[in-house]
Write a protein that holds these residues in place. Structure first.
Motif, PDB file in Angstrom:
ATOM      1  N   ILE A 222      -2.120  -4.413   5.630  1.00 51.48           N
ATOM      2  CA  ILE A 222      -1.637  -5.615   4.993  1.00 51.48           C
ATOM      3  C   ILE A 222      -0.620  -5.270   3.797  1.00 51.48           C
ATOM      4  O   ILE A 222      -0.711  -4.246   3.280  1.00 51.48           O
ATOM      5  N   ARG A 223       0.152  -6.150   3.682  1.00 50.75           N
ATOM      6  CA  ARG A 223       1.357  -6.023   2.509  1.00 50.75           C
ATOM      7  C   ARG A 223       1.292  -7.335   1.549  1.00 50.75           C
ATOM      8  O   ARG A 223       1.329  -8.548   2.165  1.00 50.75           O
ATOM      9  N   ASP A 224       1.363  -7.137   0.370  1.00 51.60           N
ATOM     10  CA  ASP A 224       1.378  -8.435  -0.610  1.00 51.60           C
ATOM     11  C   ASP A 224       2.695  -8.931  -0.748  1.00 51.60           C
ATOM     12  O   ASP A 224       3.884  -8.547  -0.091  1.00 51.60           O
ATOM     13  N   ALA A 225       2.964  -9.728  -1.521  1.00 48.64           N
ATOM     14  CA  ALA A 225       4.028 -10.542  -1.618  1.00 48.64           C
ATOM     15  C   ALA A 225       5.360  -9.525  -2.055  1.00 48.64           C
ATOM     16  O   ALA A 225       6.662  -9.707  -1.891  1.00 48.64           O
ATOM     17  N   ALA A 226       4.953  -8.606  -2.904  1.00 50.07           N
ATOM     18  CA  ALA A 226       5.710  -7.470  -3.426  1.00 50.07           C
ATOM     19  C   ALA A 226       6.059  -6.499  -2.184  1.00 50.07           C
ATOM     20  O   ALA A 226       7.087  -5.557  -2.456  1.00 50.07           O
ATOM     21  N   GLY A 227       5.429  -6.423  -1.062  1.00 52.24           N
ATOM     22  CA  GLY A 227       5.665  -5.596  -0.119  1.00 52.24           C
ATOM     23  C   GLY A 227       4.742  -4.380   0.023  1.00 52.24           C
ATOM     24  O   GLY A 227       4.736  -3.590   1.021  1.00 52.24           O
ATOM     25  N   ALA A 228       4.006  -4.312  -1.116  1.00 53.25           N
ATOM     26  CA  ALA A 228       2.878  -3.046  -1.278  1.00 53.25           C
ATOM     27  C   ALA A 228       2.015  -3.076  -0.161  1.00 53.25           C
ATOM     28  O   ALA A 228       1.348  -4.062   0.121  1.00 53.25           O
ATOM     29  N   PRO A 229       1.831  -1.941   0.402  1.00 50.62           N
ATOM     30  CA  PRO A 229       0.791  -1.950   1.440  1.00 50.62           C
ATOM     31  C   PRO A 229      -0.631  -1.371   1.128  1.00 50.62           C
ATOM     32  O   PRO A 229      -0.831  -1.006   0.182  1.00 50.62           O
ATOM     33  N   ASP A 230      -1.644  -2.223   1.800  1.00 50.83           N
ATOM     34  CA  ASP A 230      -2.994  -1.701   1.936  1.00 50.83           C
ATOM     35  C   ASP A 230      -3.327  -1.156   3.143  1.00 50.83           C
ATOM     36  O   ASP A 230      -3.067  -1.870   4.240  1.00 50.83           O
ATOM     37  N   VAL A 231      -4.097   0.129   3.371  1.00 47.55           N
ATOM     38  CA  VAL A 231      -4.452   0.464   4.553  1.00 47.55           C
ATOM     39  C   VAL A 231      -5.906   0.707   4.701  1.00 47.55           C
ATOM     40  O   VAL A 231      -6.488   1.221   3.760  1.00 47.55           O
ATOM     41  N   LEU A 232      -6.515   0.126   5.631  1.00 49.04           N
ATOM     42  CA  LEU A 232      -8.014   0.202   5.919  1.00 49.04           C
ATOM     43  C   LEU A 232      -8.301   0.752   7.181  1.00 49.04           C
ATOM     44  O   LEU A 232      -7.760   0.483   8.170  1.00 49.04           O
ATOM     45  N   THR A 233      -9.616   1.384   7.297  1.00 47.16           N
ATOM     46  CA  THR A 233     -10.077   1.831   8.544  1.00 47.16           C
ATOM     47  C   THR A 233     -11.276   1.483   8.705  1.00 47.16           C
ATOM     48  O   THR A 233     -12.094   1.280   7.617  1.00 47.16           O
ATOM     49  N   ARG A 234     -11.614   0.804  10.047  1.00 43.22           N
ATOM     50  CA  ARG A 234     -12.826   0.254  10.076  1.00 43.22           C
ATOM     51  C   ARG A 234     -14.006   0.942  10.185  1.00 43.22           C
ATOM     52  O   ARG A 234     -14.232   2.385  10.559  1.00 43.22           O
ATOM     53  N   LEU A 235     -15.072   0.604   9.440  1.00 44.22           N
ATOM     54  CA  LEU A 235     -16.441   1.195   9.393  1.00 44.22           C
ATOM     55  C   LEU A 235     -17.304   0.926  10.350  1.00 44.22           C
ATOM     56  O   LEU A 235     -17.822   1.443  11.092  1.00 44.22           O
TER      57      LEU A 235
END
Length: 256
Positions: A222-235
Motif C-alpha cells: 500500500i502507498r500513502d498520500a505521499a507515495g511512501a510504501p508499506d509492504v506486508l506478507t501474509r501470516l
C-alpha cells in the motif's frame, strides 16, 4: 486461432514467472537490508532503501488484482516487512521502540489483522528477554475506489507487560512480588481496568488515505498520500480462488 491462443498462453505464463521472480527478489532485498528491526532502528542505509524501493516498483507493475480494495485476499493476518513514515506500522513501532534502549529491548513482531472493515495492528517488544510489552491500534477502513481506501484511527491500547518469571533476575523477583501484592489490594473495578491495559480513545481524530498498489495471496503493498510504501506478507487467513465464485466484495461501501 490455435496459434493466437498459444501465443496468449505463453505471454501469460511469462508474465507470471516474471511476477514470481519479482516477489522473490523483493523478499531477498528485505533480508539484505537487515530486516524489520534495522528499518525501525534507522540502521538501513540509503543504498539499501533505494534497492528495496526499486524492487517494490518492479513488483507493483505486475499486480494481478485489479480491484484490491474489495478483494477477499485483503482479509487475514499480515506481517510488516517495510513501511513508510506515516503508516500505522511506523506509529506503533515508534511508540515502543524509540522509548526503549536498543541494548535492552528488541522487536519480536509487528503485524495487522484485517477483517470486516477493521484492522487491528499489534506491535510487540521484549525487554531483557524477560518482559513482553504490546501496543494495539484499531482502525476502521472504508473503500473509496477500486484501489483507494480511507483509514481512521479508533483506539490505542497499551497492554500490561507480561513477565517471564523463570528468566527474571533474582534482584527483580522481590520487586515483582511486591508489585503484584499491591495490585491485589486495589478495588476490583480499578484492578480490572489496570489488568486490561491502558486504552487511548482516538475517535477517528487521525486518519489517512492510501491506495493498494499490489495484492495477491502472499504480499500486500500500500502507498500513502505521499507515495511512501508499506509492504506486508501474509501470516494467516483465507486464500480464496478468484475463479471459484468466492471473490465477492469484502468491504462493500464502494460501488462503481
Amino acid at each position: 486461432m490455435a496459434q493466437t491462443f498459444q501465443g496468449g498462453a505463453a505471454a501469460s505464463y511469462a508474465r507470471e514467472m516474471e511476477r514470481l521472480s519479482a516477489k522473490e527478489s523483493l523478499l531477498l532485498a528485505f533480508k539484505d537490508a537487515g530486516g524489520f528491526e534495522a528499518l525501525v532502528s534507522g540502521k538501513t542505509t540509503e543504498m539499501q532503501r533505494i534497492d528495496v524501493n526499486e524492487r517494490i516498483v518492479g513488483l507493483e507493475r505486475l499486480n494481478p488484482t485489479p480491484r484490491p480494495t474489495t478483494s477477499p485476499f485483503l482479509e487475514g493476518r499480515w506481517n510488516f516487512e517495510w513501511f513508510g513514515d506515516s503508516s500505522p506500522g511506523a506509529f506503533a513501532a515508534r511508540v515502543l521502540f524509540e522509548r526503549s534502549p536498543t541494548a535492552v529491548a528488541h522487536f519480536t513482531g509487528l503485524d495487522v489483522s484485517i477483517k470486516d472493515g477493521y484492522s487491528k495492528l499489534s506491535s510487540n517488544l521484549k525487554f531483557l528477554n524477560t518482559i513482553q510489552s504490546k501496543f494495539l491500534l484499531t482502525t476502521q477502513l472504508s473503500v473509496e475506489g477500486p484501489i483507494r481506501m480511507k483509514e481512521e484511527y479508533i483506539e490505542g491500547l497499551i497492554e500490561i507487560p507480561r513477565i517471564n518469571e523463570e528468566s527474571l533476575p533474582e534482584q527483580l523477583k522481590g520487586l515483582l512480588g511486591q508489585t503484584a501484592g499491591a495490585l491485589q489490594q486495589l478495588p476490583s473495578p480499578i484492578r480490572d481496568a489496570v489488568s486490561e491495559g491502558l486504552k487511548v480513545p482516538l475517535g477517528g481524530a487521525f486518519q489517512r488515505l492510501f491506495m493498494i498498489s499490489y495484492l495477491d495471496e502472499e504480499i500486500l503493498i500500500i502507498r500513502d498520500a505521499a507515495g511512501a510504501p508499506d509492504v506486508l506478507t501474509r501470516l494467516e487467513g483465507p486464500q480464496p480462488n478468484p475463479g471459484d465464485g468466492t471473490a465477492d466484495a469484502v468491504i462493500s461501501e464502494y460501488e462503481s
